[in-house]
Design a protein around this motif. Structure first.
Motif, PDB file in Angstrom:
ATOM      1  N   LEU A  78       0.835  -1.185   0.000  1.00  0.00           N
ATOM      2  CA  LEU A  78       0.000   0.000   0.000  1.00  0.00           C
ATOM      3  C   LEU A  78       0.880   1.249   0.000  1.00  0.00           C
ATOM      4  O   LEU A  78       2.058   1.198   0.335  1.00  0.00           O
ATOM      5  CB  LEU A  78      -0.925   0.007   1.209  1.00  0.00           C
ATOM      6  N   GLY A  79       0.284   2.389  -0.342  1.00  0.00           N
ATOM      7  CA  GLY A  79       1.034   3.639  -0.286  1.00  0.00           C
ATOM      8  C   GLY A  79       1.829   3.912  -1.540  1.00  0.00           C
ATOM      9  O   GLY A  79       1.553   3.391  -2.614  1.00  0.00           O
ATOM     10  N   ASP A  80       2.864   4.718  -1.395  1.00  0.00           N
ATOM     11  CA  ASP A  80       3.619   5.192  -2.557  1.00  0.00           C
ATOM     12  C   ASP A  80       4.993   4.564  -2.688  1.00  0.00           C
ATOM     13  O   ASP A  80       5.839   5.063  -3.410  1.00  0.00           O
ATOM     14  CB  ASP A  80       3.753   6.719  -2.494  1.00  0.00           C
ATOM     15  N   GLY A  81       5.218   3.443  -1.992  1.00  0.00           N
ATOM     16  CA  GLY A  81       6.511   2.776  -2.056  1.00  0.00           C
ATOM     17  C   GLY A  81       7.420   3.096  -0.899  1.00  0.00           C
ATOM     18  O   GLY A  81       8.506   2.516  -0.785  1.00  0.00           O
ATOM     19  N   PHE A  82       7.009   4.003  -0.009  1.00  0.00           N
ATOM     20  CA  PHE A  82       7.814   4.379   1.147  1.00  0.00           C
ATOM     21  C   PHE A  82       7.080   4.051   2.447  1.00  0.00           C
ATOM     22  O   PHE A  82       7.182   4.781   3.430  1.00  0.00           O
ATOM     23  CB  PHE A  82       8.175   5.859   1.089  1.00  0.00           C
ATOM     24  N   ALA A  83       6.315   2.955   2.418  1.00  0.00           N
ATOM     25  CA  ALA A  83       5.570   2.523   3.599  1.00  0.00           C
ATOM     26  C   ALA A  83       6.008   1.107   3.973  1.00  0.00           C
ATOM     27  O   ALA A  83       6.300   0.286   3.102  1.00  0.00           O
ATOM     28  CB  ALA A  83       4.069   2.562   3.338  1.00  0.00           C
ATOM     29  N   PRO A  84       6.032   0.773   5.275  1.00  0.00           N
ATOM     30  CA  PRO A  84       6.534  -0.524   5.729  1.00  0.00           C
ATOM     31  C   PRO A  84       5.430  -1.552   5.946  1.00  0.00           C
ATOM     32  O   PRO A  84       4.244  -1.209   6.045  1.00  0.00           O
ATOM     33  CB  PRO A  84       7.204  -0.175   7.056  1.00  0.00           C
ATOM     34  N   ALA A  85       5.836  -2.810   6.061  1.00  0.00           N
ATOM     35  CA  ALA A  85       4.909  -3.897   6.378  1.00  0.00           C
ATOM     36  C   ALA A  85       5.703  -5.086   6.898  1.00  0.00           C
ATOM     37  O   ALA A  85       6.866  -5.290   6.532  1.00  0.00           O
ATOM     38  CB  ALA A  85       4.100  -4.311   5.153  1.00  0.00           C
ATOM     39  N   LEU A  86       5.068  -5.884   7.761  1.00  0.00           N
ATOM     40  CA  LEU A  86       5.637  -7.138   8.245  1.00  0.00           C
ATOM     41  C   LEU A  86       4.553  -8.202   8.195  1.00  0.00           C
ATOM     42  O   LEU A  86       3.388  -7.917   8.500  1.00  0.00           O
ATOM     43  CB  LEU A  86       6.178  -6.983   9.662  1.00  0.00           C
ATOM     44  N   PHE A  87       4.944  -9.432   7.848  1.00  0.00           N
ATOM     45  CA  PHE A  87       3.979 -10.506   7.667  1.00  0.00           C
ATOM     46  C   PHE A  87       4.363 -11.723   8.502  1.00  0.00           C
ATOM     47  O   PHE A  87       5.544 -12.036   8.668  1.00  0.00           O
ATOM     48  CB  PHE A  87       3.901 -10.901   6.186  1.00  0.00           C
TER      49      PHE A  87
END
Length: 358
Positions: A78-87
């Motif tokens: 999600l976002g513009d490519g400068f957002a984090p995520a962990l799975f």
């Protein structure tokens, strides 16, 4: 850092040759731009969404003792490519989840950053077998030099895992359109496609169909056969009120509230019937257009009435059905049956240029 937002919108009746029409798209269901049946032109206009700054964010999760165990910078879809995520993050004993959002490059999550702005965090909970249990989201605003911390607990989550994704792209443009005066019970197809104003655009759209109360009827992200898998398509039947309301946003904005980082021109095409020459009626010329195009394959063909990527006998059936079952032969041409409407909405979703500092 600043970002400028500018959306250009125009409505094109009968696929451009009949003349350009432009209008302001509504930003919500209740503000949907009403497109009159037979409308061919309105005054040129522009839509200027709110200016916004998309912060470069960083994510960290903590174990039951408060130790930082995992971090991420730019893995969110999600976002513009400068957002984090962990799975697949293990849920702490007792069914606890503990994570924080900060600005890049604050890898120690101590507030050593200069980022600020709106963002949304989405969390999905799974049990030990990987079965979905719960989903929730937070809307936040990160301030310069601060860290936002989140903690949730549910004993039923014990032993499971969770995914956390951050969306940093807000505010941005969302477009709603209301098509009126349609024939109730008639089948339709609506899709986004490359704009004739910018055929090289590759904006990733998300399309929604809404009922008269504003509730979602159906949504679509990508047509598998579309160029680059970016464009969207929905099909259905016109309701009794003869109106259809659609929302178009960017990828990831599943709530149609502007959380996306997409930009670019696109067209929204509503097709009902078999008007293959786009002159506003269904007649022998449309049969000729179908006959001349028979066998063509590809995307967005004028005589592809069922949008399956090939002009064939099924598209003749679409045309014929709008002649009340009559057929064209060499000696007779039937009178036109039900009218056919094609309205193309060429819209620019905005994604401003970004200069990041870390």
């Amino acid at each position: 850092m600043t970002r400028s937002h500018l959306a250009f919108l125009s409505v094109v009746a009968c696929c451009l040759p009949a003349g350009v029409v432009s209008a302001d798209a509504g930003d919500s269901f209740f503000e949907a731009e009403v497109l009159s049946v037979g409308q061919t032109s309105v005054d040129d206009s522009f839509e200027l969404p709110s200016e916004g700054f998309y912060p470069d964010l960083f994510l960290g999760v903590f174990d039951e003792s408060g130790q930082l165990t995992q971090t991420d910078d730019d893995s969110s879809f999600l976002g513009d490519g400068f957002a984090p995520a962990l799975f697949g993050v293990p849920i702490n004993p007792g069914g606890e989840i503990d994570f924080s959002v900060t600005g890049a490059p604050d890898e120690s999550l101590e507030g050593a950053h200069s980022q600020f702005g709106d963002y949304r965090t989405e969390v999905a909970i799974y049990d030990s077998e990987g079965e979905f249990l719960d989903f929730f989201e937070y809307d936040g605003y990160l301030e310069e030099g601060l860290v936002d911390s989140y903690f949730e607990s549910d004993e039923g989550w014990d032993g499971g895992t969770y995914d956390v994704m951050v969306n940093n792209a807000f505010p941005n443009d969302v477009d709603f359109f209301r098509f009126v005066g349609l024939t109730p019970g008639q089948s339709f197809t609506v899709n986004t496609e490359p704009s004739p104003l910018d055929p090289f655009s590759s904006v990733d759209t998300y399309l929604g169909w809404f009922d008269e109360t504003g509730s979602e009827i159906a949504t679509n992200d990508d047509i598998s056969s579309s160029p680059l898998n970016l464009y969207s398509r929905l099909s259905g039947v016109v309701p009794e009120n003869g109106e259809l309301v659609f929302g178009v946003s960017g990828y990831g904005d599943y709530a149609f509230d502007g959380y996306h980082g997409e930009q670019g021109e696109y067209s929204l095409v509503l097709s009902v019937g078999g008007d293959y020459d786009f002159d506003g009626d269904v007649d022998a010329q449309d049969y000729s257009a179908w006959r001349d195009a028979y066998g063509q394959t590809g995307q967005f063909l004028a005589a592809d009435g069922n949008f399956d990527g090939v002009v064939d006998a099924a598209d003749y059936t679409v045309w014929r059905d709008n002649y009340n079952g009559a057929a064209v032969d060499a000696g007779a041409v039937p009178e036109p049956g039900s009218a056919f409407l094609v309205i193309v909405v060429a819209v620019g979703l905005t994604r401003p240029c970004r200069t990041a500092t870390v």
